[in-house]
Design an enzyme around this catalytic site. Structure first.
Site, short mmCIF file in Angstrom:
data_model
loop_
_atom_site.label_atom_id
_atom_site.label_comp_id
_atom_site.label_asym_id
_atom_site.label_seq_id
_atom_site.Cartn_x
_atom_site.Cartn_y
_atom_site.Cartn_z
N TRP A 12 0.83 -1.21 0.00
CA TRP A 12 0.00 0.00 0.00
C TRP A 12 0.86 1.25 0.00
O TRP A 12 0.57 2.23 -0.69
CB TRP A 12 -0.92 -0.04 1.21
CG TRP A 12 -2.15 0.83 1.21
CD1 TRP A 12 -2.80 1.23 2.35
CD2 TRP A 12 -2.90 1.39 0.12
NE1 TRP A 12 -3.89 2.01 2.02
CE2 TRP A 12 -3.98 2.11 0.66
CE3 TRP A 12 -2.76 1.35 -1.26
CZ2 TRP A 12 -4.92 2.80 -0.12
CZ3 TRP A 12 -3.69 2.02 -2.06
CH2 TRP A 12 -4.74 2.73 -1.48
N LYS A 104 -4.93 -0.50 8.56
CA LYS A 104 -6.26 -0.94 8.97
C LYS A 104 -6.14 -1.87 10.17
O LYS A 104 -5.20 -2.65 10.27
CB LYS A 104 -6.98 -1.66 7.82
CG LYS A 104 -7.28 -0.79 6.62
CD LYS A 104 -8.04 -1.58 5.56
CE LYS A 104 -8.43 -0.69 4.38
NZ LYS A 104 -7.24 -0.32 3.56
N GLY A 132 -10.90 2.44 2.49
CA GLY A 132 -11.95 2.13 1.52
C GLY A 132 -11.68 0.82 0.81
O GLY A 132 -10.64 0.19 1.02
N SER A 134 -10.18 -1.17 -1.61
CA SER A 134 -9.13 -0.99 -2.60
C SER A 134 -8.05 -2.04 -2.46
O SER A 134 -7.77 -2.50 -1.34
CB SER A 134 -8.51 0.40 -2.45
OG SER A 134 -8.03 0.59 -1.13
N ALA A 136 -3.97 -2.59 -3.32
CA ALA A 136 -2.79 -1.78 -3.61
C ALA A 136 -2.33 -1.93 -5.05
O ALA A 136 -2.01 -0.95 -5.73
CB ALA A 136 -1.66 -2.15 -2.66
N LYS A 187 -14.27 -5.29 7.46
CA LYS A 187 -14.58 -5.92 6.18
C LYS A 187 -13.63 -7.08 5.89
O LYS A 187 -13.96 -7.98 5.13
CB LYS A 187 -14.57 -4.89 5.05
CG LYS A 187 -13.27 -4.10 4.88
CD LYS A 187 -12.24 -4.79 4.01
CE LYS A 187 -11.00 -3.92 3.85
NZ LYS A 187 -9.86 -4.66 3.27
#
Length: 223
Positions: A12, A104, A132, A134, A136, A187
């Site tokens: 990321w 996260k 969000g 996504s 990387a 998530k």
């Protein structure tokens, strides 16, 4: 031109470095590991994390944290377990701009959100959570992606939006930093369960039910 320091040279961190550099920013990528810095300087890539993706030569790679001085944004892109330690190291400097956290998760033991951890160590610094749905590698390849910059300070969120957004990276702003951070962490639980669905041969109906009910559970926990 905005000066950006990205702390953490994982997938990321590398993807954001490439995206910001391509958007016209002056970017420095930091790692605390000398061997990793030397390898990235030589190879300009990490095949394990971002296969066939290369860091432009204009991105500086260093293990010297003092590069944060005078930056517009300092982005924390380390594993969640290292966020407090990195924030403590940053406290030795005075002028590192807006803190942007893209890690996260929750702090082990305290179960604090990562913005709470950062604000505890750096209470006077503007803090934005950038999160969000996504991957990387897709951001690095300029595949259209949308994420959110969430902060108690709308001005800080809008500054991050203005600096990091591009033709393929759409950034929305929000003052719901709690919801954004919980969503970004929780998530992953649903994603693992979705992998179980594939592994045992279940279909789209099952996965749709899992995701729908998972969102409901996340919302209840958030409230």
């Amino acid at each position: 031109m905005s000066n950006i320091a990205i702390l953490g040279s994982g997938g990321w961190g590398m993807a954001l470095a490439i995206s910001a550099f391509n958007g016209g920013c002056e970017v420095t990528l930091w790692s605390p590991f000398k061997e990793e810095v030397e390898l990235l300087r030589e190879k300009r890539t990490n095949e394990k994390l971002l296969k066939d993706i290369y860091l432009p030569e204009g991105i500086t790679i260093t293990d010297d944290l003092s590069v944060v001085e005078g930056d517009t944004l300092t982005i924390i892109a380390t594993p969640s377990t290292a966020v407090r330690e990195v924030a403590q190291k940053l406290s030795a400097y005075k002028d590192f701009g807006i803190i942007v956290n893209v890690s996260k998760g929750f702090e082990k033991g305290s179960l604090k959100r990562l913005s709470e951890v950062i604000e505890e160590v750096l209470p006077t610094s503007p803090m934005v959570a950038l999160t969000g749905p996504s991957h990387a590698e897709e951001v690095a390849r300029n595949i259209p992606t949308s994420i959110v910059a969430a902060s108690k300070s709308l001005a800080a969120a809008e500054a991050v939006q203005s600096i990091l957004a591009s033709e393929t990276l759409r950034i929305y702003t929000s003052n719901d930093i709690i919801g954004a951070e919980l969503g970004g962490a929780l998530k992953n639980v649903i994603a693992i369960a979705a992998g179980f669905c594939d592994g045992v041969g279940l279909g789209d109906n099952t996965k749709a039910a899992l995701i729908t009910r998972g969102l409901a559970e996340m919302a209840r926990l958030g409230v």
